[in-house]
Design an enzyme around this catalytic site. Structure first.
Site, PDB file in Angstrom:
ATOM      1  CE  LYS A  83      34.597  -6.851 -39.225  1.00 26.53           C
ATOM      2  NZ  LYS A  83      35.785  -6.402 -38.512  1.00 26.53           N
TER       3      LYS A  83
HETATM    4  C1  E4P Z   1      37.949  -8.926 -37.227  1.00 25.77           C
HETATM    5  O1  E4P Z   1      37.261  -8.563 -38.135  1.00 25.77           O
HETATM    6  C2  E4P Z   1      38.423  -8.045 -36.140  1.00 25.77           C
HETATM    7  O2  E4P Z   1      38.722  -6.792 -36.694  1.00 25.77           O
HETATM    8  C3  E4P Z   1      39.664  -8.545 -35.473  1.00 25.77           C
HETATM    9  O3  E4P Z   1      40.029  -9.824 -35.933  1.00 25.77           O
HETATM   10  C4  E4P Z   1      39.743  -8.316 -34.017  1.00 25.77           C
HETATM   11  O4  E4P Z   1      40.966  -8.807 -33.537  1.00 25.77           O
HETATM   12  P1  E4P Z   1      41.501  -8.472 -32.068  1.00 25.77           P
HETATM   13  O5  E4P Z   1      40.695  -9.248 -31.087  1.00 25.77           O
HETATM   14  O6  E4P Z   1      42.930  -8.909 -32.093  1.00 25.77           O
HETATM   15  O7  E4P Z   1      41.356  -6.977 -31.897  1.00 25.77           O
END
Ligand code: E4P
Length: 215
Positions: A83
């Site tokens: 990522k």
């Molecule tokens: C995605 O890869 C992220 O980890 C995640 O969906 C973030 O979600 P949040 O905005 O609820 O923290």
């Protein structure tokens, strides 16, 4: 549409995997920190539990550091997807990691122009964050719809991974928009199963079955 869990909690991942409905997992540094686990060890445990793509995020801020870290992350397990943030440095790193044959998930995507650039890096996934846009009074789902349209127009291979989903309606709207993947917290995944009429109907059927047996 593939279903990913957005968590680093092993119990949640194992339960999801045991249902046979889970396709992968996304993590981020905040989710791993919440579990208080060793990063490397936890990524291996998650990969072995889900047997599907597991996103693990780089934490360097410069392109060179992200590439180095991304290559190390990719060595942890064959299911690891690196990522990278959707920044100028992150997009450059994504392009370089893709060139090395590493799967990339471009995270923290908040606009259609960013998503267009992500597709051009050849990343496997782009992660637009719906809930965080809703939080600041933007309609997060509009971004999802725009990205799906743009990607279809050009047959881009990058998969749209709807992230930051906070409730079942987000999941339904993402599915209607035609996303490839929806990642969600375990509590949202659990809510997908629920309907009071299913419980009520099942209860009645079982009661009537008992009556039938007693005859
Ligand atoms: C995605 O890869 C992220 O980890 C995640 O969906 C973030 O979600 P949040 O905005 O609820 O923290």
């Amino acid at each position: 549409m593939k279903i990913f869990l957005d968590t680093a909690n092993l119990d949640e991942i194992r339960e999801g995997a045991s249902l046979g409905l889970l396709d992968g997992v996304t993590t981020n540094p905040s989710l791993i920190a919440k579990e208080g686990a060793d990063f490397r060890k936890r990524i291996v445990e998650i990969c072995e539990s889900v047997q599907g793509p597991v996103s693990a995020e780089v934490t360097c801020t410069d392109t060179e550091g992200m590439c180095r870290q991304g290559r190390e992350l990719a060595k942890i397990h064959s299911w690891v997807v690196v990522k990278t943030p959707t920044t100028k440095e992150g997009l450059k790193a994504a392009k370089c990691l893709v060139g090395d044959g590493i799967k990339v998930n471009s995270t923290l995507c908040f606009s259609a122009p960013q998503a267009l650039l992500v597709a051009k890096t050849g990343a496997t996934y782009v992660s637009p964050f719906v809930g965080r846009l809703d939080d600041i009074s933007h309609v997060g789902m509009d971004l999802i719809r725009d990205i799906v349209t743009i990607y279809r127009n050009y047959s881009f291979k990058t998969q749209v991974l709807a992230a930051s989903l906070r409730h079942p309606l987000h999941v339904v709207d993402a599915a209607k928009a035609g996303v490839d993947v929806a990642t969600m917290p375990f509590k949202v995944f659990e809510l997908l199963f629920k309907h009071p009429l299913t419980d009520k109907g099942q209860d009645q059927f079982l009661k009537d079955w008992e009556k039938l047996k007693a005859r």
